[in-house]
Design an enzyme around this catalytic site. Sequence first.
Site, PDB file in Angstrom:
ATOM      1  N   ASP B 372       0.825  -1.206   0.000  1.00 39.90           N
ATOM      2  CA  ASP B 372       0.000   0.000   0.000  1.00 39.90           C
ATOM      3  C   ASP B 372       0.858   1.255   0.000  1.00 39.90           C
ATOM      4  O   ASP B 372       2.014   1.246   0.404  1.00 39.90           O
ATOM      5  CB  ASP B 372      -0.898   0.015   1.244  1.00 39.90           C
ATOM      6  CG  ASP B 372      -0.082  -0.117   2.520  1.00 39.90           C
ATOM      7  OD1 ASP B 372       0.910  -0.879   2.518  1.00 39.90           O
ATOM      8  OD2 ASP B 372      -0.415   0.545   3.520  1.00 39.90           O
ATOM      9  N   GLU B 373       0.274   2.340  -0.452  1.00 43.38           N
ATOM     10  CA  GLU B 373       0.819   3.685  -0.303  1.00 43.38           C
ATOM     11  C   GLU B 373       2.306   3.785  -0.681  1.00 43.38           C
ATOM     12  O   GLU B 373       3.125   4.235   0.103  1.00 43.38           O
ATOM     13  CB  GLU B 373       0.622   4.174   1.140  1.00 43.38           C
ATOM     14  CG  GLU B 373      -0.842   4.211   1.559  1.00 43.38           C
ATOM     15  CD  GLU B 373      -1.025   4.717   2.991  1.00 43.38           C
ATOM     16  OE1 GLU B 373      -1.943   5.535   3.181  1.00 43.38           O
ATOM     17  OE2 GLU B 373      -0.272   4.308   3.881  1.00 43.38           O
ATOM     18  N   VAL B 374       2.616   3.360  -1.862  1.00 47.55           N
ATOM     19  CA  VAL B 374       4.014   3.418  -2.307  1.00 47.55           C
ATOM     20  C   VAL B 374       4.288   4.800  -2.912  1.00 47.55           C
ATOM     21  O   VAL B 374       3.731   5.153  -3.944  1.00 47.55           O
ATOM     22  CB  VAL B 374       4.302   2.311  -3.349  1.00 47.55           C
ATOM     23  CG1 VAL B 374       5.764   2.339  -3.749  1.00 47.55           C
ATOM     24  CG2 VAL B 374       3.908   0.951  -2.789  1.00 47.55           C
TER      25      VAL B 374
END
Lengths: 736, 736
Positions: B372-374
Amino acid sequence: MIVYCRSLRHSFLLASFLACGRLFFASERGLQEITSSESSNAMQDLLGILPKAGHREIQGSNMTLAMMPMPLQVSFTNDDPFLLDKDFYMELPEDDEFNERLLRAAKRFLSRLSGRTGLFFENNSPTYGKNETPSFFHWSKKLPALKIRCRRKGDEMELEEDESYSIEIASTLVVLEADTDLGILHGLETLLQLLSVDPFRQSYSWPAVSIRDKPRFRWRGLLIDASRHFMPVDVIQRNIDAMATVKLNVLHWHLTDDQGFRIESKAYPKLHERGSDGNYYKQTEIKDIVAYAAERGIRVVPEFDLPGHATAWLVGYPELGSAPGPYELSPYWGISEHVMDPTKDTLYSFLEKFLHEMTTLFPDPFVHMGGDEVKINEWNESATIQNFMVDHNLSNAHELQAYFNNRIASILKREGKIMIGWDEILHPNIPKSIIIQSWRGHDSMIQAAQQGYRSILSNGYYIDLCLSAETHYQNDPLPSAVNLTREEQELVLGGEATMWSEFVSPETIDSRIWPRTAAIAERLWSPQNVSDVKDMYRRLDIIGTQLEEHGLTHIKNYDMMLRRLVQGSDISALKTLVDVLEPVPGYERGQQLGYTSFSPLTRVVDAAPPDAPVARRFRYLVDDFLQLSSTGRADTNRTTYIEIVECLSLWKENHGKLSTSIERFPVLQEIKQLSVDLAEVAVIGLKAVERLRSMNKRIHFSNAERRALNRARKAHGQSFLAVVFDIRLLTLEKIP
Amino acid sequence: MIVYCRSLRHSFLLASFLACGRLFFASERGLQEITSSESSNAMQDLLGILPKAGHREIQGSNMTLAMMPMPLQVSFTNDDPFLLDKDFYMELPEDDEFNERLLRAAKRFLSRLSGRTGLFFENNSPTYGKNETPSFFHWSKKLPALKIRCRRKGDEMELEEDESYSIEIASTLVVLEADTDLGILHGLETLLQLLSVDPFRQSYSWPAVSIRDKPRFRWRGLLIDASRHFMPVDVIQRNIDAMATVKLNVLHWHLTDDQGFRIESKAYPKLHERGSDGNYYKQTEIKDIVAYAAERGIRVVPEFDLPGHATAWLVGYPELGSAPGPYELSPYWGISEHVMDPTKDTLYSFLEKFLHEMTTLFPDPFVHMGGDEVKINEWNESATIQNFMVDHNLSNAHELQAYFNNRIASILKREGKIMIGWDEILHPNIPKSIIIQSWRGHDSMIQAAQQGYRSILSNGYYIDLCLSAETHYQNDPLPSAVNLTREEQELVLGGEATMWSEFVSPETIDSRIWPRTAAIAERLWSPQNVSDVKDMYRRLDIIGTQLEEHGLTHIKNYDMMLRRLVQGSDISALKTLVDVLEPVPGYERGQQLGYTSFSPLTRVVDAAPPDAPVARRFRYLVDDFLQLSSTGRADTNRTTYIEIVECLSLWKENHGKLSTSIERFPVLQEIKQLSVDLAEVAVIGLKAVERLRSMNKRIHFSNAERRALNRARKAHGQSFLAVVFDIRLLTLEKIP
């Protein structure tokens, strides 16, 4: 303990003997007692400073500070208090930069300080600075700082190690100094107890004081019995934290008994596998706990109780026993018949290997080998043992046990360890290096010292017996009148509270240890003349709440247990009753109901607090009221009167509120009579109070009322009403 | 869910649709609704039986039974209830004699049953008997028994494993049957929830019911984030116990993030040594926890979040990162810029070795790899990475991440593991075996299913956001209108509540997980039509209290935290206020005050319960009152009126009582306005209630009152007054 003012605005020396609850000051007019009716300006100033020291709550000051154990010496300065804010920082000595224990302790301190104040500190980690005493004079302009000065890492395993520390607090600087980091650990706890609120500046603060402190005794212990009921790692850890808070320094860990062998042995795996119900400490856990304790300056002394209390060893290794076996773990309390056979050489080779393994886990120089309550029936019944005794000139069982102890002591000596044992092991033949722990009486401690043995007192500190904190507090290891020379007194190392676990589970154990053990900690740390019971209780209430920070459940599990009893319904009426109940004291509980290790410890008696605080507060009210009454002032002091009447009225009405729950939940049936009794004696109490207040000599008590008072003394469900005695006092009736 | 009576004294069939809060019975006159005004004898009998099933509290019955999650099917018989006494025993099937898990579960069950009832059972361990369904007919003369019938040990790691069970209760016999011991574990929890009190027989009892039960979804999880704030072993263990109580079966353990690498790696020790503050799980602890969970039928899925949320990996191994480093652990929340460099082959050999090590600790077939949320800044800024993307035809960062995920998925596949990832990993190139966990929206779950991926829903179950249980309860993974074929629906495995830990400590985490997660557990287990919110809350309150048995602190730490705020002084006024406060919901809290991982989580907002029960009860009172009022009955129903007025009067007076504490303790300054606001809106509320009751149209609200209502909506100290909305409703004023 002496409390004095280094300097005061009004330039007189204040000598305050708070321990006896009175306050003096020395002025040109000589030593004068301060009473609450005093109202000179000087006095106002004096009182303005005093509460910051936290020794007493002064009316209207809103201060609830308290230290426990009380330091050796506290003095007040007329500096402004130290105000805490987000800029606060903590500085460690750069010489000690590699002392990880100190660094971690400092971080824990910061986290607790932040937790109590809600402050978001800019500096979450300590900084490092020169290891020299900073000048208070040049400090005023800087950010508020706590500077730690410390010369070296202390060795908590060295009995003579220096644990002293000093604290100087000025308006923007606190200096905590000690020779060793052990002293610093103690000082940090004192600082947390000193944390105050400055009512004028709306800020958390430390009062401007100067403290010198060191312990009276070097052995200040708590025994936790993890055999009868197993106590998981987190229970042990939070109790270690609490021990550190009140400056205890020895965890005596009772690991084996008839009901369970609670430590993993790789050398003899059947010890824990067959000698327990699956609940035992793994070796990794043991190492973690020993390290956890060492971080907090606490030693861990393991106990492997032998040759009695030995059933758990024998389940897996019956060949070590005095009887043919086989053996089973005992679910019953009391003393088992099963004892080791001290005549077998294989026993000693077994123990040599076992103890060698244990020394890899427990670095402490002391190992406790038990030695208490050795039943001799199996020895008497064994022809081999009897022959051995004849061959070795051992004329009785006590001599045989001494033979056993001698061999164990030499095994331990080879391992570099010193043996401790319960007072039964005292015998002319055992080596003088052995330490005697006295549990059966003060006398055995005296006797041991006179014979040149070092000793530890546990008699009088049996917290499992549910006695009052006061009882333990008044139990001085070396009372003034003790019949020992100075040298013999030096042999008394200190004392240990003992938490035997027949009647405690992980859910209730904290409430049986705390807060009462803090009173014992003070007895072992503070000067002998710190002995005012009322002030001890005042501080105990405060410290008791602070201890919750460590996750202890001694307060919070009370409501939880009441909720379970009434399946989540309203607990208020139940709580009103249980607030004044205490578990039957002493050994009475064990003689009832056929308790085993499987029995539930979730009933009312388990929720009921020993030394019930509500009952204690009522006792003090009654004391005050009777005092007023005896001097003809019962009708003038409204506060005490109103408070007593409030208590009694609450109790009088309570059965009406509680009876529905009692009828509804079968588990409450056993306290029905207590609930009825409380209402009855409350009515009698109200009558007694009115009689005293009105001094109406025509009011008398009937035989029925006397019978009711007598009936209400009786325990039910292993609990008793702790206010009946005081209500009887109010009636002025003779107590049979 | 259908509840019906197998047989009844009055020979009619009862069909009760309790989920919608109404109760019907079928008689000769057709299907009739039962209302509380009914009073025929038949009805009395019916009501006499119903409460034993624990589905609703019927006035005067004193029953507080509840089951959660609600079973698939419950039916009542007219048998007498099963009465528990000390002779009660439990019998396991002799075929399953070597199923240690079942035996230990049975022992825990006995201990909890004994703990709740205070009964001293003669048989503390289960016996063994023939594995065949006993005849109820021939049983009546024997001792009260619970017979377990079970064919085999279940494999909790097999997604399709049979978790169903059935329970038959007659007057002296309970039979719990299941194919696997996993079903038995669930059934034992149901029995504990069914435990009742028979008011006529003064005995703990089970009602005579017949239950068939099995889960709607096979993946019922709880995520615990142990990275942002470390959660000690005992916290994890007690939450596993609680999960088992409400039939959750997956612990998703978020072990790595920017703030800490929380698991010991022997292959790469700098991961935990440098990637944490010293708080991490040792491998022995991991094994213990996995075993602890398996004992309770719960799988443990570890999460190693990559390639973003990766700072903690990079502190010790900067060479894996996309930037040159060096890296430091982040004390801040939010998304870090630091990401792994997916173009380096060394990264994959590193992860291969690391993941291989992890598979020795986590036997579960699934491994969560985050995703997630890279943040892509570092990728954009690196020439090597940009060149690599060109060389490999990767047109954007999402494709680069898909490349990374593909390589990780194949590493895991070689280890025999299946990869799970957050919904960002969804990309046409990733293998269909991967499981998608949807957190950003229901849509991604639908999308995943339509593309043939299995999925788990977490969107709508973010318990860290402090929303109401109702919100989560109404979040059905597969609502009736869902746009998925039956086959696609089969791909939706279930859901997971997520306990992200930015704003929880070991002290507060339980209160953020429980009891709300029990509502999510019901959503994932029970039939879709079990959806009555009011009844859910009624049962949630009861289950919430029962959960305390496991040592959970969600109720008991509340008072403790309040005591700390006022340094042990009286908490009653503070509690009255905090009872109606809730933490600001959603992500608002993180945007205030500059929180870091060092910030105290001990303020009012941390004590304040999400979905405050007192506020919720007030909301229902207001609903009822407005309902009565709109039908012109506000002046006739005294109970609702009195209860509302009691609440409002308490709040009106509270600021007067609380203000001293607020002035005294700086940490309470931030709630001063809330305390003032509560008093103000309470006065307005009282006026509104009087207006509704008297139907006096001449009573109006001033602009000042409207402003006060508006002002009171504002949060202070990250908390808001949860009753303001309902008081506004009472005023009938338009809400802007």
